[in-house]
Motif scaffolding. Structure first.
Motif, PDB file in Angstrom:
ATOM      1  N   GLU A   1      -0.290   6.870   2.224  1.00 39.15           N
ATOM      2  CA  GLU A   1      -1.639   7.355   2.542  1.00 39.15           C
ATOM      3  C   GLU A   1      -2.543   6.202   2.953  1.00 39.15           C
ATOM      4  O   GLU A   1      -3.278   6.292   3.929  1.00 39.15           O
ATOM      5  CB  GLU A   1      -2.291   8.023   1.323  1.00 39.15           C
ATOM      6  CG  GLU A   1      -1.823   9.419   1.014  1.00 39.15           C
ATOM      7  CD  GLU A   1      -0.824   9.386  -0.117  1.00 39.15           C
ATOM      8  OE1 GLU A   1      -0.006   8.430  -0.160  1.00 39.15           O
ATOM      9  OE2 GLU A   1      -0.838  10.322  -0.946  1.00 39.15           O
ATOM     10  N   ALA A   2      -2.476   5.106   2.176  1.00 39.76           N
ATOM     11  CA  ALA A   2      -3.370   3.979   2.432  1.00 39.76           C
ATOM     12  C   ALA A   2      -3.070   3.357   3.796  1.00 39.76           C
ATOM     13  O   ALA A   2      -3.975   3.001   4.547  1.00 39.76           O
ATOM     14  CB  ALA A   2      -3.231   2.946   1.327  1.00 39.76           C
TER      15      ALA A   2
ATOM     16  N   ASP B   1      -9.124  11.166   3.904  1.00 42.19           N
ATOM     17  CA  ASP B   1      -8.376  10.930   2.675  1.00 42.19           C
ATOM     18  C   ASP B   1      -7.656  12.203   2.229  1.00 42.19           C
ATOM     19  O   ASP B   1      -6.462  12.201   1.929  1.00 42.19           O
ATOM     20  CB  ASP B   1      -9.343  10.436   1.592  1.00 42.19           C
ATOM     21  CG  ASP B   1      -8.624  10.114   0.293  1.00 42.19           C
ATOM     22  OD1 ASP B   1      -7.573   9.467   0.347  1.00 42.19           O
ATOM     23  OD2 ASP B   1      -9.124  10.516  -0.774  1.00 42.19           O
TER      24      ASP B   1
ATOM     25  N   ASN C   1       0.815  -1.210   0.000  1.00 40.67           N
ATOM     26  CA  ASN C   1       0.000   0.000   0.000  1.00 40.67           C
ATOM     27  C   ASN C   1       0.850   1.261   0.000  1.00 40.67           C
ATOM     28  O   ASN C   1       1.999   1.237   0.429  1.00 40.67           O
ATOM     29  CB  ASN C   1      -0.891   0.017   1.239  1.00 40.67           C
ATOM     30  CG  ASN C   1      -2.217  -0.663   0.975  1.00 40.67           C
ATOM     31  OD1 ASN C   1      -2.670  -0.713  -0.167  1.00 40.67           O
ATOM     32  ND2 ASN C   1      -2.807  -1.178   2.016  1.00 40.67           N
TER      33      ASN C   1
ATOM     34  N   PHE D   1      -4.243   5.669   6.515  1.00 42.77           N
ATOM     35  CA  PHE D   1      -5.709   5.617   6.507  1.00 42.77           C
ATOM     36  C   PHE D   1      -6.197   4.378   7.257  1.00 42.77           C
ATOM     37  O   PHE D   1      -7.084   4.455   8.107  1.00 42.77           O
ATOM     38  CB  PHE D   1      -6.201   5.591   5.054  1.00 42.77           C
ATOM     39  CG  PHE D   1      -7.695   5.563   4.921  1.00 42.77           C
ATOM     40  CD1 PHE D   1      -8.412   6.742   4.747  1.00 42.77           C
ATOM     41  CD2 PHE D   1      -8.395   4.362   4.979  1.00 42.77           C
ATOM     42  CE1 PHE D   1      -9.800   6.722   4.639  1.00 42.77           C
ATOM     43  CE2 PHE D   1      -9.781   4.334   4.865  1.00 42.77           C
ATOM     44  CZ  PHE D   1     -10.477   5.514   4.698  1.00 42.77           C
ATOM     45  N   THR D   2      -5.578   3.255   6.963  1.00 45.17           N
ATOM     46  CA  THR D   2      -5.985   1.999   7.605  1.00 45.17           C
ATOM     47  C   THR D   2      -5.829   2.103   9.118  1.00 45.17           C
ATOM     48  O   THR D   2      -6.729   1.741   9.880  1.00 45.17           O
ATOM     49  CB  THR D   2      -5.116   0.839   7.078  1.00 45.17           C
ATOM     50  OG1 THR D   2      -5.220   0.823   5.651  1.00 45.17           O
ATOM     51  CG2 THR D   2      -5.577  -0.496   7.627  1.00 45.17           C
TER      52      THR D   2
END
Ligand SMILES: Nc1ncnc2c1ncn2[C@@H]1O[C@H](COP(=O)(O)OP(=O)(O)OP(=O)(O)O)[C@@H](O)[C@H]1O
Lengths: 203, 473
Positions: free
Chosen positions: A84-85, A184, A81, A88-89
């Motif tokens: 950011e991902a 996001d 990932n 985010f998680t």
């Protein structure tokens, strides 16, 4: 008589459970520490040994959720990932664990995370901040941004995080979709700022 | 603008490559410098916002241009006051438009109205199409969870974490259902739908008090129509319903496929349909297809368009991204977000206009009265009559032509553009709101057929569709 560690943990758990029930049923403002102690069947003095304030109880819930989110993050099988991902998680999983407490987090947060309060080492808000930033720092590092982080980068992250957190607490859009979007966008902003700092360094 | 520029300006139908995006950005920069007369922001932070930011600016510059037309006749003091109101309204709107995609969508809708938009701006808006930044998988998972209570990885047997195509407000992923079907899952960026709706309402509220002259009622109607269609477009449940209804219109022998919708996997923000494995127009053209093949596909496009029109659900958005050229010669039709559903009033006007075109040209005055709301006593009536006559003649050119009509004839398309620019120039812009999207639909289709250089026997297609319609009634 010596109180065993188990008994201690059990009492602590009972206080947390009683307090959340009361906060949820009658609201944060209307619940007193005395009431929590009575309902939990302990002396008020005993309660203070565990949690000096109402805020400390909520801070504990938040700290616990974020800690479990961090553990879950590393336990889960993850894809390659983006930064950011990953962030985010981590953050969204923390929020999800706090979802049932959403209706009383707001007023408690005002005290725990007041941006104007003099930060005192060892305050519950400070501990949460330090733990969370450590998790974030580790993730940022694995994505090729070695530390140490500048004070500004750290503060930017924390400001965004708190802003999103506070927004989420009050978000009544379907499925909190507005928070999804805000988180996001905030993370894109933060990651872009890391890049900017880098660019400036190499110039 | 000449026709070859127009063809070049048709939207790219591939998932925008970095090079394309760069080019489009370059172009936007040029146009903006021209339009807004202020430098375009650069730098990493700005780049992050640039897509929605730039399209917002274009949409605003355009709106300003459009709206200003309406008070150019007012007295100076009144005009100044209107200008101030307008500036405030636009500033506010700009601030509201910061969310990704929302303004891009608004801008795109405006850009697709050739009757209203300056070509240069329309071109730019078109290019912005496939450029909304992608959502990463953890975000996708939560959007899907919001709809179905399960993440995408649990809901589907397989789910491609990378999107294979961009949608205007989100993206499209390939997946496999647990029952085995290969599907396309369109997922919308969270919160966008509500933003668009709120933005539009705010804008109308701000513009309402301006009361821009005698055409205002008509402008208001157009505005309301765009708002209505946009809110329909962002609601995938409505798109699912339109897709289902469209699917019923076609038989295997038509060679036109509308994908099946999977309701259990579709909601307001997620739409799951059969995956169609076909080429986009640009890829198809790159295979150097024969004229016969182009004619066959062109005829299918035309028939699909006509059938939906006769079914009183015209296809509002014929653009290259919505057609797939399947290897077995069938035409795949996707994206039914922008389909109008005519009510009794629209149906009656359609019948009236049809009779004027095909049976009784003396109905023209009646059409002007009903469609444009302009009475014979109105001093503008002759202008409107002239405009109506020209539009009708242009519309009928392919139909009046014996045998296959060559849509590759640029002159035909150019005449349509000329009619349109005359409408704007003479400001004969009062017409029933239903024609906003109808115009876009006609121009969209003809632009596609032009690019395809297809020859279509329109007369014959018309005859057969009409016959089929009479049979079914
Ligand atoms: N069922 C499908 N089979 C194959 N490809 C599909 C399918 N649905 C969507 N796509 C791909 O995704 C792209 C975007 O889908 P679609 O046009 O439905 O999105 P949209 O947001 O409505 O787009 P726009 O409003 O920008 O036209 C299409 O151009 C196509 O490439």
């Amino acid at each position: 008589m010596r109180i065993t560690a188990e008994a201690k943990a059990e009492t602590r758990q009972r206080i947390l459970q009683t307090a959340t029930d009361l906060f949820q049923s009658q609201g944060w403002q209307n619940t007193t520490t005395r009431e929590i102690a009575i309902t939990a069947g302990i002396a008020t003095g005993t309660l203070f040994n565990y949690f000096p304030t109402k805020e400390a109880i909520v801070a504990d819930l938040i700290a616990d959720a974020m800690k479990r989110a961090g553990e879950g993050f590393y336990a889960a099988e993850r894809d390659a990932n983006s930064l950011e991902a990953d962030l985010f998680t981590l953050i969204w999983s923390g929020f999800s664990k706090l979802r049932e407490f959403r209706n009383f987090l707001g007023p408690a947060m005002e005290t725990i995370f007041s941006p104007l309060a003099r930060s005192s080492a060892g305050s519950p808000g400070d501990a949460i901040r330090a733990d969370h930033l450590e998790q974030v720092d580790a993730i940022v590092t694995t994505h090729g941004f070695p530390g140490p982080r500048s004070v500004v980068a750290v503060q930017l992250y924390w400001t965004l995080f708190l802003g999103v957190f506070a927004f989420w607490v009050e978000d009544d859009s379907p499925g909190q979709e507005d928070t999804l979007a805000l988180l996001d966008r905030s993370l894109s902003l933060f990651v872009a700022s890391l890049g900017m700092v880098d660019e400036r360094k190499t110039q | 603008m000449n026709v070859s520029e127009l063809i070049a300006a048709l939207p790219e139908d591939d998932f925008s490559s970095a090079a394309n995006a760069g080019l489009a950005q370059e172009r936007i920069r040029e146009i903006l410098a021209d339009l807004a007369q202020r430098p375009v922001p650069t730098g990493s932070l700005h780049r992050l916002w640039s897509v929605s930011e730039l399209s917002a600016q274009i949409a605003l510059a355009y709106l300003a241009w459009w709206i200003r037309q309406w008070f150019s006749n007012a007295e100076v003091s009144k005009r100044r006051q209107m200008e101030t109101n307008l500036r405030v309204a636009l500033k506010l709107f700009h601030r509201l438009g910061y969310l990704r995609g929302a303004m891009a969508k608004v801008g795109q809708a405006l850009g697709n109205l050739p009757i209203l938009v300056p070509e240069q701006v329309a071109e730019t808006l078109d290019r912005l199409h496939a450029e909304s930044p992608p959502m990463h998988f953890p975000l996708i998972r939560e959007v899907v969870r919001n709809e179905f209570g399960k993440g995408a990885d649990e809901l589907f047997a397989d789910f491609d974490k990378e999107a294979f195509a961009a949608a205007s407000l989100g993206q499209v992923h390939r997946a496999r259902l647990k029952s085995g079907e290969s599907v396309a899952v369109k997922i919308q960026y969270p919160g966008i739908a509500r933003t668009i709706d709120a933005d539009f309402r705010n804008l109308s509220a701000l513009l309402l008090p301006l009361r821009l002259g005698k055409d205002w009622e008509s402008v208001k109607g157009h505005f309301e129509e765009i708002r209505r269609m946009l809110s329909q477009e962002v609601d995938y449940l409505q798109e699912a319903e339109s897709t289902r209804r469209a699917r019923e219109l076609f038989r295997p022998e038509d060679g036109i496929v509308v994908p099946n919708v999977y309701s259990e996997y579709s909601g307001t923000r997620v739409l799951t349909t059969d995956y169609l494995n076909g080429l986009h127009l640009r890829e198809y053209l790159a295979t150097n297809p024969t004229q016969a093949s182009r004619n066959a596909f062109g005829t299918k496009m035309y028939v699909a368009w006509l059938r939906m029109y006769f079914a009183c659900m015209p296809y509002g958005d014929p653009h290259p991204g919505n057609y797939l050229f399947l290897p077995d010669g069938r035409l795949g039709l996707i994206d039914f977000g922008c389909v109008q559903h005519y009510g009794p009033e629209e149906r009656e006007l359609t019948r009236l206009a049809d009779r004027m075109s095909h049976e009784d040209s003396s109905l023209m005055q009646e059409v002007v009265r009903r469609v444009c709301g302009v009475s014979p006593e109105d001093p503008a009536f002759p202008e409107y009559l002239g405009m109506m006559e020209q539009s009708r003649d242009w519309m009928l050119e392919p139909d009046d032509h014996p045998g296959p009509f060559d849509f590759g004839d640029e002159a035909h398309f150019q005449r349509g553009l000329d009619v349109t620019s005359r409408v704007v120039r003479n400001r004969t812009m009062r017409f029933h709101p239903m024609y906003i999207y109808w115009q876009r639909s006609v121009f969209g289709l003809k632009a596609l057929l032009l690019r395809l250089r297809a020859q279509v026997d329109v007369h014959e297609a018309f005859r057969r569709e009409r016959l089929a319609l009479e049979h079914s009634n």
